[in-house]
Design a protein around this motif. Structure first.
Motif, PDB file in Angstrom:
ATOM      1  N   GLY A   1       0.816  -1.116  -0.052  1.00 17.46           N
ATOM      2  CA  GLY A   1      -0.061   0.124   0.024  1.00 17.46           C
ATOM      3  C   GLY A   1       0.910   1.260  -0.042  1.00 17.46           C
ATOM      4  N   VAL A   2       1.855   1.150   0.805  1.00 18.80           N
ATOM      5  CA  VAL A   2       2.837   2.409   0.858  1.00 18.80           C
ATOM      6  C   VAL A   2       3.507   2.618  -0.443  1.00 18.80           C
ATOM      7  CG1 VAL A   2       4.823   3.330   1.752  1.00 18.80           C
ATOM      8  CG2 VAL A   2       3.170   2.219   3.234  1.00 18.80           C
ATOM      9  N   LEU A   3       3.949   1.426  -1.006  1.00 13.82           N
ATOM     10  CA  LEU A   3       4.591   1.584  -2.316  1.00 13.82           C
ATOM     11  C   LEU A   3       3.636   2.281  -3.455  1.00 13.82           C
ATOM     12  CD1 LEU A   3       6.711  -1.877  -2.174  1.00 13.82           C
ATOM     13  CD2 LEU A   3       7.708   0.614  -2.107  1.00 13.82           C
ATOM     14  N   GLU A   4       2.554   1.597  -3.358  1.00 15.74           N
ATOM     15  CA  GLU A   4       1.597   2.104  -4.383  1.00 15.74           C
ATOM     16  C   GLU A   4       1.433   3.703  -4.258  1.00 15.74           C
ATOM     17  OE1 GLU A   4      -1.075  -1.656  -5.640  1.00 15.74           O
ATOM     18  OE2 GLU A   4      -1.594  -0.718  -3.753  1.00 15.74           O
ATOM     19  N   LYS A   5       1.165   3.973  -3.092  1.00 19.31           N
ATOM     20  CA  LYS A   5       0.814   5.341  -2.915  1.00 19.31           C
ATOM     21  C   LYS A   5       1.892   6.293  -3.109  1.00 19.31           C
ATOM     22  CE  LYS A   5      -0.531   8.297   1.194  1.00 19.31           C
ATOM     23  NZ  LYS A   5      -0.739   8.557   2.575  1.00 19.31           N
ATOM     24  N   ASN A   6       3.282   6.024  -2.908  1.00 20.52           N
ATOM     25  CA  ASN A   6       4.553   6.711  -3.407  1.00 20.52           C
ATOM     26  C   ASN A   6       4.683   6.637  -4.803  1.00 20.52           C
ATOM     27  OD1 ASN A   6       4.676   7.111  -0.502  1.00 20.52           O
ATOM     28  ND2 ASN A   6       6.090   5.839  -0.426  1.00 20.52           N
TER      29      ASN A   6
ATOM     30  N   ASP B   1       1.347  -8.904 -14.878  1.00 16.57           N
ATOM     31  CA  ASP B   1       1.314  -8.918 -15.966  1.00 16.57           C
ATOM     32  C   ASP B   1       2.959  -8.807 -16.570  1.00 16.57           C
ATOM     33  OD1 ASP B   1      -1.318  -8.685 -16.708  1.00 16.57           O
ATOM     34  OD2 ASP B   1      -1.416  -6.644 -16.380  1.00 16.57           O
ATOM     35  N   ASN B   2       3.975  -8.821 -15.560  1.00 10.79           N
ATOM     36  CA  ASN B   2       5.270  -8.843 -15.780  1.00 10.79           C
ATOM     37  C   ASN B   2       5.621  -7.761 -16.427  1.00 10.79           C
ATOM     38  OD1 ASN B   2       7.709 -10.462 -15.395  1.00 10.79           O
ATOM     39  ND2 ASN B   2       7.610 -11.340 -17.531  1.00 10.79           N
ATOM     40  N   VAL B   3       5.465  -6.554 -16.074  1.00 10.05           N
ATOM     41  CA  VAL B   3       5.932  -5.248 -16.625  1.00 10.05           C
ATOM     42  C   VAL B   3       7.032  -4.870 -15.713  1.00 10.05           C
ATOM     43  CG1 VAL B   3       3.754  -4.876 -17.203  1.00 10.05           C
ATOM     44  CG2 VAL B   3       4.259  -4.049 -15.145  1.00 10.05           C
ATOM     45  N   PRO B   4       7.793  -3.927 -16.193  1.00 11.70           N
ATOM     46  CA  PRO B   4       8.848  -3.312 -15.594  1.00 11.70           C
ATOM     47  C   PRO B   4       8.632  -2.703 -14.213  1.00 11.70           C
ATOM     48  CG  PRO B   4       9.412  -3.059 -17.762  1.00 11.70           C
ATOM     49  CD  PRO B   4       7.914  -3.730 -17.655  1.00 11.70           C
ATOM     50  N   LEU B   5       9.312  -2.442 -13.051  1.00  7.41           N
ATOM     51  CA  LEU B   5       8.783  -1.615 -12.090  1.00  7.41           C
ATOM     52  C   LEU B   5       9.906  -0.762 -11.518  1.00  7.41           C
ATOM     53  CD1 LEU B   5       7.571  -4.746  -9.736  1.00  7.41           C
ATOM     54  CD2 LEU B   5       6.099  -3.445 -11.370  1.00  7.41           C
ATOM     55  N   SER B   6       9.550   0.050 -10.717  1.00  9.73           N
ATOM     56  CA  SER B   6      10.461   1.204 -10.177  1.00  9.73           C
ATOM     57  C   SER B   6      11.120   0.780  -8.997  1.00  9.73           C
ATOM     58  CB  SER B   6       9.854   2.575 -10.030  1.00  9.73           C
ATOM     59  OG  SER B   6       8.651   2.145  -9.073  1.00  9.73           O
ATOM     60  N   ILE B   7      10.813  -0.438  -8.489  1.00  8.27           N
ATOM     61  CA  ILE B   7      11.498  -0.770  -7.401  1.00  8.27           C
ATOM     62  C   ILE B   7      12.568  -2.157  -7.386  1.00  8.27           C
ATOM     63  CG2 ILE B   7       9.630  -0.144  -5.722  1.00  8.27           C
ATOM     64  CD1 ILE B   7       8.613  -3.147  -5.882  1.00  8.27           C
ATOM     65  N   THR B   8      13.796  -2.084  -6.544  1.00 12.94           N
ATOM     66  CA  THR B   8      14.471  -3.157  -6.726  1.00 12.94           C
ATOM     67  C   THR B   8      14.264  -4.119  -5.288  1.00 12.94           C
ATOM     68  OG1 THR B   8      15.973  -1.813  -5.077  1.00 12.94           O
ATOM     69  CG2 THR B   8      16.132  -1.622  -7.606  1.00 12.94           C
ATOM     70  N   GLY B   9      15.143  -5.097  -5.263  1.00 15.50           N
ATOM     71  CA  GLY B   9      15.061  -5.890  -4.407  1.00 15.50           C
ATOM     72  C   GLY B   9      15.279  -5.087  -2.849  1.00 15.50           C
ATOM     73  N   SER B  10      16.055  -4.347  -2.890  1.00  8.92           N
ATOM     74  CA  SER B  10      16.369  -3.326  -1.684  1.00  8.92           C
ATOM     75  C   SER B  10      15.226  -2.513  -1.399  1.00  8.92           C
ATOM     76  CB  SER B  10      17.642  -2.550  -1.828  1.00  8.92           C
ATOM     77  OG  SER B  10      18.711  -3.267  -1.998  1.00  8.92           O
TER      78      SER B  10
END
Length: 766
Positions: free
Chosen positions: A425-430, A689-698
């Protein structure tokens, strides 16, 4: 002449006697009618007798056979509270409340707890599982410097205390009826008394029917001009619920009366009241019908039937008259009025004192928190069903009311689910581009390999798509610890060994493949522990080339990868596709330092008579030494200290743990593996849908793990290494042991025999 006269007279007398002996026509008619009535009655009674005989067979067959088809119940592992473990007082209080313990002035009664400003006491319930019977215990819990201290009432410290296994759900067929089966001994005596006082005061005197009750019902029905009252005994109610339909006809009523008499003829009052307690319908919960007082107690109050107060029992008994009308969730005022009416009946019959009545009617209706009851175990139940399908058919699991004991930790499950929801939820909000982000998590016991929690989505409740099993995605840099294990296993490499992090090209099927580091830079000559902690791709693939790509593939298979794959250079950097569950299994031998290899879900299956039907034992064979696995795990502890998991270390500065982050091409997948003293945890985030994201493992999965660990009071990894491994301090610029005087040292684990033989004293020359 005188002698002939008597003979003549005798003949006349005989004729008169014959005339008097002949029946009259009326008498003959009556006799004929009686004879035919007898014949007709006999012929008429034959079908009735056959009908009664058939009903008798129905009564006996159902009552002595399997009365109900009840799905198998699935239970969690007992919650083991260990002396000295990190615990917060408020966390233990919340756990006790969640498991149905209620707080009062003292903890004298089973199922009750009490608290002061510094301590918590609880009378823990007894239970039976595959390990045997565990008696109830009264324990005192105190908290010294954030660590749990467990004592008896006399003040003696004990090593552990156990909260009984919790039922987490049902397997198969549980969507139509919800029911718990009680024996007569398990039914609280006060509940029986209340039920009889309200529903059937003459229960112990009648033979299944009450003539006075039936007469009263006839009078009421005739005066009202319709069927207003049934006059049914508890036995008749049981017959109606177990054997008959709900139609209101005199034919059905006659059938009910006959079957009730037959039931009373064959079975004891105790058997009948037990069946009634288990059969009575009390609520409709969506598609599921709630039957029996035990299931109703758990649903409405969140605790066992034998721990209810008189007012709570009165509420349940009051619902018998109208389950929908007096449902406390829908009509709390009407339900309370009905409860108070029942309490009034008890008072009028002398079963409840005036003071007890006044105290009980003042009690508000306190229902269990339904948010806590909504299942967060759906994903875990998928695993249970999958494992049991190999040993039990679906019909058996759907109808035999087996008890299935698992390794799920209810605290870990709820905490993991909440952490996933919060952080997604936080990641989606940011970042609005992350809308629809999904995730999965698998938590195992670090030592035993028992699966403690499974989260299959970032949604609040079970969705039906379990990504912990079904999201098969590239694992990225999570492949690196097994790869470095391959190098250490050769005996030619240690964590101090240096390798060149430089650009390299591979010819793969006629095409040139040239990997890059995440930061697009090269870092020159680095130690192996640095290359893994900082997740350097170029150094890693160079190492894989040196030891042989096939060797890396063999290591992955030996560690538990069962999914077929073809080994090529890209696999060494994480093109291997696995589910979160498979990743967790891959890491288990490393996390446990060789104590377990397979993951365990179901511990045992028992029946309702506490007989063990099957015990499930895990395979523990690992084709690597404990020392090698421990040294590999030690290398992973560098990731939080100097590598990509420093954010987690900053949140838990005193926690000693191992970790590895993972990010796939175009950042389509965010991975994190964290290993503490208690748990090994795998977290995945990605888009369906296996699309690129703006997050990494970290920046993604690691945050979920941090949130999860905040709620778990984590323990550090043990310092002691198994035989064959040891930890040494080295100077950081050459392969030598460092004395205590040396600065700029690094502590690394070695397989004995591969550590430096020379040392540096670090003395200044004079």
């Amino acid at each position: 002449m005188a002698k002939k006269t008597p003979a003549k007279s005798s003949r006349k007398s005989s004729k008169k006697s014959k005339r008097r002996a002949k029946p009259s026509f009326l008498k003959r008619l009556c006799l004929a009618c009686l004879k035919w009535l007898f014949i007709v009655g006999l012929l008429a009674s034959l079908p009735f007798s056959l009908w009664v005989w058939w009903l008798n067979g129905q009564v006996v067959a159902r009552f002595e056979g399997q009365k109900w088809q009840v799905p198998s119940e699935v239970y969690s592992a007992p919650i083991v509270l260990t002396n000295g473990a990190p615990w917060k007082k408020q966390d233990l209080e919340a756990l006790l409340e969640e498991t149905g313990y209620r707080f009062g002035r003292n903890s004298q009664n089973v199922g009750w707890a009490a608290r002061s400003s510094t301590k918590v006491s609880a009378h823990l319930r007894s239970y039976v599982d595959q390990s045997g019977f565990h008696d109830s215990q009264r324990r005192i819990f105190s908290f010294q410097s954030g660590h749990l201290v467990i004592q008896t009432l006399s003040g003696d410290e004990v090593t552990e205390a156990r909260i009984e296994p919790q039922r987490i759900g049902y397997l198969y067929g549980g969507n139509t009826e919800s029911r718990q089966i009680l024996t007569y001994e398990e039914i609280p005596k006060p509940l029986i008394d209340i039920l009889i006082a309200v529903e059937d005061q003459d229960f112990y005197q009648h033979w299944g029917i009450s003539l006075t009750g039936m007469a009263r019902a006839v009078v009421v029905n005739l005066t009202q001009g319709a069927r207003r009252q049934g006059g049914s005994t508890l036995t008749q109610q049981l017959v109606k619920n177990m054997y008959l339909s709900s139609e209101r006809t005199y034919t059905r009523k006659l059938t009910e009366v006959v079957m009730s008499v037959l039931l009373e003829y064959h079975y004891s009052k105790a058997s009948i009241i037990t069946a009634y307690m288990n059969e009575v319908y009390l609520a409709q919960l969506g598609n599921s019908a709630l039957h029996g007082f035990a299931a109703a107690s758990e649903h409405f109050f969140g605790r066992p039937l034998n721990e209810l107060n008189i007012d709570e029992m009165a509420l349940l008994v009051g619902m018998v008259k109208g389950p929908s009308l007096y449902n406390p969730e829908r009509s709390p005022v009407r339900a309370k009025d009905r409860r108070d009416t029942v309490l009034g009946v008890l008072k009028s019959q002398g079963r409840l004192s005036a003071e007890g009545y006044r105290r009980s009617v003042k009690q508000p209706i306190r229902l269990a928190d339904k948010k806590k009851q909504r299942s967060v175990y759906g994903d875990y139940l998928d695993l249970v069903a999958l494992q049991l399908s190999r040993d039990f058919d679906e019909t058996t699991l759907a109808t035999q009311n087996l008890r299935i004991y698992t390794g799920v930790d209810i605290r870990a499950q709820r905490t993991a689910s909440a952490a996933m929801q919060r952080q997604v939820g936080v990641l989606e909000k940011n970042d609005k581009k992350l809308k629809g982000l999904q995730g999965a998590m698998v938590v195992t016991d670090r030592v035993s390999g028992q699966v403690r929690a499974v989260v299959g989505s970032s949604d609040q409740y079970y969705t039906g798509f379990n990504r912990a099993l079904g999201a098969v995605r590239p694992i990225g840099s999570l492949v690196k610890p097994p790869l470095y294990l391959s190098a250490l296993a050769t005996g030619r490499y240690t964590w101090w060994t240096q390798i060149d992090d430089k650009r390299i090209k591979f010819n793969v099927g006629g095409q040139i493949w040239q990997p890059e580091n995440y930061d697009r830079k090269v870092h020159g000559v680095v130690h192996l522990y640095e290359a893994m902690a900082k997740s350097y791709n170029l150094a890693t693939v160079s190492l894989a080339e040196q030891i042989g790509f096939d060797r890396v593939g063999d290591t992955l298979r030996q560690l538990g990868v069962k999914r077929p794959f073809t080994m090529h250079p890209a696999v060494a950097l994480g093109s291997l596709e696995l589910s979160p569950f498979e990743v967790s299994r891959l890491y288990q031998p490393i996390a446990s330092q060789g104590k377990s290899s397979e993951l365990g879900v179901v511990l045992a299956v028992m029946d309702q008579k506490d007989r063990l039907l099957k015990r499930f034992d895990q395979a523990k064979d690992v084709p690597f030494t404990d020392a090698l696995l421990a040294v590999t795990l030690e290398g992973m502890t560098q990731t939080p200290q100097i590598g990509t998991a420093r954010a987690a270390q900053s949140v838990f500065p005193n926690l000693r743990f191992a970790a590895k982050t993972g990010t796939t091409n175009q950042q389509k997948d965010s991975w994190f593996v964290g290993i503490t003293g208690g748990y090994s945890t795998t977290v995945w985030l990605g888009d369906d849908d296996n699309v690129p994201l703006s997050i990494t493992g970290s920046s993604g999965a690691q945050k979920v793990w941090i949130d999860f660990m905040r709620g778990m009071n984590p323990m550090s990894l043990p310092i002691i290494l198994p035989p064959g491994a040891a930890r040494f301090n080295l100077v950081d610029d050459e392969f030598k042991l460092a004395s205590d005087r040396c600065n700029n040292t690094v502590s690394l684990a070695f397989i004995l025999g591969t550590e430096p033989k020379d040392s540096r004293s670090c003395l200044w020359p004079f």
